[in-house]
Design a protein around this motif. Structure first.
Motif, PDB file in Angstrom:
ATOM      1  N   ILE A  52       0.832  -1.201   0.000  1.00  0.00           N
ATOM      2  CA  ILE A  52       0.000   0.000   0.000  1.00  0.00           C
ATOM      3  C   ILE A  52       0.869   1.255   0.000  1.00  0.00           C
ATOM      4  CG2 ILE A  52      -1.680   1.320   1.353  1.00  0.00           C
ATOM      5  CD1 ILE A  52      -2.900  -1.276   2.257  1.00  0.00           C
ATOM      6  N   VAL A  53       1.934   1.253   0.807  1.00  0.00           N
ATOM      7  CA  VAL A  53       2.811   2.429   0.881  1.00  0.00           C
ATOM      8  C   VAL A  53       3.483   2.679  -0.467  1.00  0.00           C
ATOM      9  CG1 VAL A  53       4.930   3.305   1.922  1.00  0.00           C
ATOM     10  CG2 VAL A  53       3.188   2.243   3.359  1.00  0.00           C
ATOM     11  N   VAL A  54       4.011   1.622  -1.096  1.00  0.00           N
ATOM     12  CA  VAL A  54       4.714   1.790  -2.367  1.00  0.00           C
ATOM     13  C   VAL A  54       3.747   2.230  -3.467  1.00  0.00           C
ATOM     14  CG1 VAL A  54       6.023   0.583  -4.151  1.00  0.00           C
ATOM     15  CG2 VAL A  54       6.524   0.162  -1.749  1.00  0.00           C
ATOM     16  N   VAL A  55       2.575   1.587  -3.545  1.00  0.00           N
ATOM     17  CA  VAL A  55       1.604   1.929  -4.595  1.00  0.00           C
ATOM     18  C   VAL A  55       1.112   3.365  -4.429  1.00  0.00           C
ATOM     19  CG1 VAL A  55      -0.694   1.407  -5.489  1.00  0.00           C
ATOM     20  CG2 VAL A  55       0.905  -0.442  -5.010  1.00  0.00           C
ATOM     21  N   THR A  56       0.863   3.775  -3.201  1.00  0.00           N
ATOM     22  CA  THR A  56       0.398   5.145  -2.973  1.00  0.00           C
ATOM     23  C   THR A  56       1.468   6.155  -3.362  1.00  0.00           C
ATOM     24  OG1 THR A  56      -0.959   4.347  -1.141  1.00  0.00           O
ATOM     25  CG2 THR A  56      -0.575   6.719  -1.259  1.00  0.00           C
ATOM     26  N   SER A  57       2.732   5.847  -3.084  1.00  0.00           N
ATOM     27  CA  SER A  57       3.808   6.774  -3.450  1.00  0.00           C
ATOM     28  C   SER A  57       3.981   6.897  -4.954  1.00  0.00           C
ATOM     29  CB  SER A  57       5.124   6.313  -2.824  1.00  0.00           C
ATOM     30  OG  SER A  57       5.561   5.097  -3.402  1.00  0.00           O
ATOM     31  N   LEU A  58       3.531   5.891  -5.703  1.00  0.00           N
ATOM     32  CA  LEU A  58       3.655   5.901  -7.164  1.00  0.00           C
ATOM     33  C   LEU A  58       2.363   6.310  -7.862  1.00  0.00           C
ATOM     34  CD1 LEU A  58       5.680   2.589  -7.645  1.00  0.00           C
ATOM     35  CD2 LEU A  58       6.558   4.924  -7.711  1.00  0.00           C
ATOM     36  N   SER A  59       1.394   6.799  -7.109  1.00  0.00           N
ATOM     37  CA  SER A  59       0.090   7.164  -7.674  1.00  0.00           C
ATOM     38  C   SER A  59      -0.018   8.673  -7.837  1.00  0.00           C
ATOM     39  CB  SER A  59      -1.048   6.660  -6.777  1.00  0.00           C
ATOM     40  OG  SER A  59      -1.007   5.248  -6.656  1.00  0.00           O
ATOM     41  N   SER A  60      -0.848   9.068  -8.798  1.00  0.00           N
ATOM     42  CA  SER A  60      -1.081  10.487  -9.037  1.00  0.00           C
ATOM     43  C   SER A  60      -2.099  11.036  -8.045  1.00  0.00           C
ATOM     44  CB  SER A  60      -1.583  10.704 -10.461  1.00  0.00           C
ATOM     45  OG  SER A  60      -2.834  10.031 -10.647  1.00  0.00           O
ATOM     46  N   ARG A  61      -2.240  12.346  -8.025  1.00  0.00           N
ATOM     47  CA  ARG A  61      -3.200  12.959  -7.104  1.00  0.00           C
ATOM     48  C   ARG A  61      -4.622  12.527  -7.428  1.00  0.00           C
ATOM     49  NH1 ARG A  61      -2.711  17.615  -3.924  1.00  0.00           N
ATOM     50  NH2 ARG A  61      -4.716  18.398  -3.178  1.00  0.00           N
ATOM     51  N   LYS A  62      -4.942  12.376  -8.715  1.00  0.00           N
ATOM     52  CA  LYS A  62      -6.280  11.968  -9.119  1.00  0.00           C
ATOM     53  C   LYS A  62      -6.603  10.568  -8.599  1.00  0.00           C
ATOM     54  CE  LYS A  62      -9.154  11.181 -13.203  1.00  0.00           C
ATOM     55  NZ  LYS A  62      -9.201  11.192 -14.698  1.00  0.00           N
TER      56      LYS A  62
END
Length: 311
Positions: A52-62
């Motif tokens: 979850i931490v890694v995916v969130t860090s690689l996600s856009s604001r949208k």
């Protein structure tokens, strides 16, 4: 009247193997399956938060806004958070400070610990028993936080990087593990080297340390992880924000709802989420430990167990 002949009791054959305890028996298929399921759940419990931490860090604001916070399923990957963090500023400076403090602190701690442990492992060294008792006493009794702070302040170490190293430079537990391992080295090797004219420092460097690579690798990892993860000394002894290591900057970022000012135009334009910045800093803080641990893992059994059970 027929005489009754008693049969001798069945005695174990002298060549038969003694019965093994239950925990040494070969596990059944059900046992193997149960272990596999338990290990799978343990791995899932560890890897799921990291995912979850890694995916969130690689996600856009949208994507983060659509998920309502933490992202579980990635919808496109962007490295904008890492690009902005590593583009200069507070986080980059804090990462460099943490790396330097970890390297210098680990080298200093290992030098002091190895010298102390080797001296205590030699039964004929001067005052080794009293020094050992003094070190053991510090594991159970402590002066407390206020006297420690006053001592650091009186030495002029506040607002100094030495305050991040010296107050926690030596671990008595690590010294005891090293001492136990050094005591397990054959005394004949040391005596033969001494007959050939070698001094204590040469014996330590050329004989003892090469034979102690396993425990040295483990203790080095312990010190390095301790320095890299430390944040309390910095929050206590440092007042300048520009001197803060990465862990303290991460705490400041996580406690805020939005990313701090100065990370670039991406935050102002809405392309970058403050939550993505927080998760990216967490990944940067966890990455060195995650990379180094597998290389030292094979030394844990030999280094820790052998050093812990000796004298």
């Amino acid at each position: 009247m027929t005489a009754v002949v008693e049969k001798p009791a069945n005695k174990p054959r002298p060549w038969a193997a003694p019965p093994r305890p239950a925990w040494e028996e070969e596990p059944s298929r059900a046992g193997l399956a149960g272990k596999g399921i338990a290990l799978s759940f343990a791995c899932l419990a560890i890897l799921f938060p990291l995912w979850i931490v890694v995916v969130t860090s690689l996600s856009s604001r949208k994507t983060i806004d659509e998920a309502g916070g933490l992202v579980l399923v990635p919808k496109g990957i962007t490295f904008i958070a890492y690009r902005e963090l590593l583009g200069g500023g507070q986080v980059t400076r804090a990462a460099v400070i943490s790396v330097l403090v970890t390297l210098v602190g680990t080298l200093f701690s290992m030098a002091v610990s190895v010298l102390c442990a080797y001296g205590l492992s030699r039964s004929g060294s001067l005052g080794h028993r009293w020094i050992l008792m003094t070190l053991l006493a510090t594991m159970f009794f402590s002066a407390g936080l206020i006297p420690t702070y006053l001592l650091v302040q009186s030495l002029g170490l506040t607002d100094s990087y030495l305050a991040l190293i010296l107050p926690s430079a030596v671990s008595v537990f690590n010294i005891l593990v090293l001492r136990g391992f050094f005591m397990g080295i054959s005394q004949e090797l040391v005596d033969s080297a001494r007959i050939d004219g070698a001094g204590d420092f040469r014996i330590l460097w050329q004989i003892v340390m090469p034979l102690s690579r396993a425990v040295l690798a483990v203790i080095t990892l312990f010190y390095a992880v301790g320095y890299w993860s430390a944040w309390f000394n910095a929050s206590l002894y440092l007042n300048d924000q520009d001197m803060m290591p990465l862990q303290n900057v991460m705490i400041q970022l996580v406690q805020k709802q939005e990313a701090p000012v100065g990370l670039g135009q991406a935050i102002k334009t809405g392309q970058l989420s403050g939550l993505a910045v927080q998760m990216a800093v967490m990944v940067m803080a966890l990455l060195p430990v995650a990379v180094l641990s597998p290389f030292v893992q094979r030394h844990f059994k030999k280094g820790m167990l052998t050093g812990a059970v000796k004298g």
